[in-house]
Design a protein around this motif. Sequence first.
Motif, mmCIF file in Angstrom:
data_model
loop_
_atom_site.group_PDB
_atom_site.id
_atom_site.type_symbol
_atom_site.label_atom_id
_atom_site.label_comp_id
_atom_site.label_asym_id
_atom_site.label_seq_id
_atom_site.Cartn_x
_atom_site.Cartn_y
_atom_site.Cartn_z
ATOM 1 N N THR A 87 0.822 -1.214 0.000
ATOM 2 C CA THR A 87 0.000 0.000 0.000
ATOM 3 C C THR A 87 0.855 1.264 0.000
ATOM 4 N N LEU A 88 2.074 1.155 0.545
ATOM 5 C CA LEU A 88 2.965 2.317 0.562
ATOM 6 C C LEU A 88 3.500 2.641 -0.827
ATOM 7 N N HIS A 89 3.380 1.698 -1.763
ATOM 8 C CA HIS A 89 3.993 1.872 -3.079
ATOM 9 C C HIS A 89 2.990 1.804 -4.225
ATOM 10 N N LEU A 90 1.834 1.164 -3.985
ATOM 11 C CA LEU A 90 0.860 0.934 -5.048
ATOM 12 C C LEU A 90 -0.481 1.541 -4.676
ATOM 13 N N GLY A 91 -1.302 1.777 -5.701
ATOM 14 C CA GLY A 91 -2.682 2.146 -5.442
ATOM 15 C C GLY A 91 -3.440 0.973 -4.833
ATOM 16 N N LEU A 92 -4.519 1.274 -4.122
ATOM 17 C CA LEU A 92 -5.256 0.238 -3.408
ATOM 18 C C LEU A 92 -5.824 -0.826 -4.343
ATOM 19 N N SER A 93 -6.351 -0.417 -5.484
ATOM 20 C CA SER A 93 -6.981 -1.378 -6.390
ATOM 21 C C SER A 93 -5.977 -2.432 -6.862
ATOM 22 N N LYS A 94 -4.779 -1.996 -7.254
ATOM 23 C CA LYS A 94 -3.766 -2.946 -7.725
ATOM 24 C C LYS A 94 -3.281 -3.804 -6.566
ATOM 25 N N ASN A 95 -3.131 -3.232 -5.409
ATOM 26 C CA ASN A 95 -2.709 -3.983 -4.238
ATOM 27 C C ASN A 95 -3.727 -5.076 -3.922
ATOM 28 N N ILE A 96 -5.014 -4.735 -3.941
ATOM 29 C CA ILE A 96 -6.056 -5.728 -3.670
ATOM 30 C C ILE A 96 -5.980 -6.870 -4.674
ATOM 31 N N GLU A 97 -5.815 -6.530 -5.945
ATOM 32 C CA GLU A 97 -5.730 -7.571 -6.974
ATOM 33 C C GLU A 97 -4.566 -8.513 -6.712
ATOM 34 N N LEU A 98 -3.396 -7.958 -6.383
ATOM 35 C CA LEU A 98 -2.207 -8.784 -6.196
ATOM 36 C C LEU A 98 -2.254 -9.550 -4.874
ATOM 37 N N SER A 99 -2.730 -8.922 -3.825
ATOM 38 C CA SER A 99 -2.727 -9.569 -2.512
ATOM 39 C C SER A 99 -3.796 -10.651 -2.407
ATOM 40 N N LEU A 100 -4.976 -10.405 -2.956
ATOM 41 C CA LEU A 100 -6.035 -11.406 -2.890
ATOM 42 C C LEU A 100 -5.815 -12.534 -3.888
ATOM 43 N N GLY A 101 -5.293 -12.213 -5.069
ATOM 44 C CA GLY A 101 -5.065 -13.254 -6.081
ATOM 45 C C GLY A 101 -3.820 -14.074 -5.826
ATOM 46 N N GLY A 102 -2.810 -13.458 -5.198
ATOM 47 C CA GLY A 102 -1.588 -14.180 -4.885
ATOM 48 C C GLY A 102 -0.689 -14.447 -6.066
ATOM 49 N N ASP A 103 -0.935 -13.780 -7.195
ATOM 50 C CA ASP A 103 -0.102 -14.009 -8.380
ATOM 51 C C ASP A 103 1.165 -13.156 -8.329
ATOM 52 N N LEU A 104 2.247 -13.718 -8.838
ATOM 53 C CA LEU A 104 3.470 -12.944 -9.010
ATOM 54 C C LEU A 104 3.399 -12.166 -10.315
ATOM 55 N N ILE A 105 4.080 -11.031 -10.349
ATOM 56 C CA ILE A 105 4.151 -10.246 -11.572
ATOM 57 C C ILE A 105 5.605 -10.123 -11.997
ATOM 58 N N GLY A 106 5.816 -9.868 -13.274
ATOM 59 C CA GLY A 106 7.160 -9.712 -13.792
ATOM 60 C C GLY A 106 7.753 -8.371 -13.402
ATOM 61 N N ALA A 107 9.074 -8.306 -13.428
ATOM 62 C CA ALA A 107 9.762 -7.082 -13.035
ATOM 63 C C ALA A 107 9.430 -5.919 -13.964
ATOM 64 N N GLU A 108 9.151 -6.211 -15.231
ATOM 65 C CA GLU A 108 8.803 -5.119 -16.142
ATOM 66 C C GLU A 108 7.502 -4.453 -15.714
ATOM 67 N N GLN A 109 6.516 -5.267 -15.311
ATOM 68 C CA GLN A 109 5.267 -4.679 -14.824
ATOM 69 C C GLN A 109 5.496 -3.950 -13.517
ATOM 70 N N ALA A 110 6.288 -4.552 -12.614
ATOM 71 C CA ALA A 110 6.586 -3.896 -11.340
ATOM 72 C C ALA A 110 7.314 -2.578 -11.561
ATOM 73 N N HIS A 111 8.181 -2.539 -12.557
ATOM 74 C CA HIS A 111 8.889 -1.307 -12.894
ATOM 75 C C HIS A 111 7.917 -0.260 -13.428
ATOM 76 N N ALA A 112 6.986 -0.694 -14.278
ATOM 77 C CA ALA A 112 5.995 0.240 -14.818
ATOM 78 C C ALA A 112 5.103 0.792 -13.716
ATOM 79 N N LEU A 113 4.861 -0.016 -12.685
ATOM 80 C CA LEU A 113 4.056 0.429 -11.551
ATOM 81 C C LEU A 113 4.856 1.311 -10.588
ATOM 82 N N GLY A 114 6.172 1.349 -10.752
ATOM 83 C CA GLY A 114 7.029 2.186 -9.929
ATOM 84 C C GLY A 114 7.554 1.531 -8.678
ATOM 85 N N VAL A 115 7.204 0.269 -8.430
ATOM 86 C CA VAL A 115 7.631 -0.383 -7.195
ATOM 87 C C VAL A 115 9.041 -0.945 -7.312
#
Length: 251
Positions: free
Chosen positions: A147-175
């Motif tokens: 939550t300190l790095h992402l918007g709530l909607s994206k955080n909810i999607e990642l935390s509830l779904g439990g899926d890993l994302i690639g570094a390119e997407q994480a970079h685009a998200l700024g984390v």
Amino acid sequence: MGTTVITSIHEDVATVTLNRPEASNAVNGALRADLTEALRALNRSGAVRAIVLTGQGRSFCAGQDLREAAAMQVHEVAAWQADQRAMYQSLRDLDKPCVAAINGAAAGAGWQLALCADIRVAHPAVKVGQPEVKAGIASIVGSYLMTLHLGLSKNIELSLGGDLIGAEQAHALGVIQHLVDEAEVLPRARAIARALAALPPTAFRLTKQHFREMTQAGFDAACAAGARYQAECYAAGEPQRVLAARLKGNR
């Protein structure tokens, strides 16, 4: 200090390497204790002005050690969570620059370690995220840190779904702030650490302190909630069932 963490110092930059490559540097009791001790010692050291955190082998840190988590008893959860909190807090308490050189997968507790660093460097093949729910473990501290790095909607999607994302997407998200070739992850992290170490140390320390003060109450609340909710998960038996099946399938 044990062997699950290796510390080396070049000039005034310390490299702290998680050293359980046979277990993808998963966090167990020994690594928690060793990493906490190492970071506290480096923070006190006048010979060190910056710290780089990385992993031995092909992974940064795969998260909580599955065998330890599968064998956990309900009455052990509070102490486990207290030790986890101390490990993360030892990163948060650093007055000096800390750069995570994410050389491979950073999942669960491993991703949380990276999120406690100031800067994150990775390569495109890296996967990161919070897969706890898939193991029957509630995603509490990790979801707070995201939550300190992402918007709530994206955080909810990642935390509830439990899926890993690639570094390119994480970079685009700024984390993840820096995306480089695999061979450049550690050199770039060290270069960033040296550049930050060259800044006026009092101003740097106080700026970090202010970020910590802004987020400490939320972190404390998340850790307290994590202890309660993980005890409930273990009382329901979900982590034990899921992890036992996963370990059996890995034989």
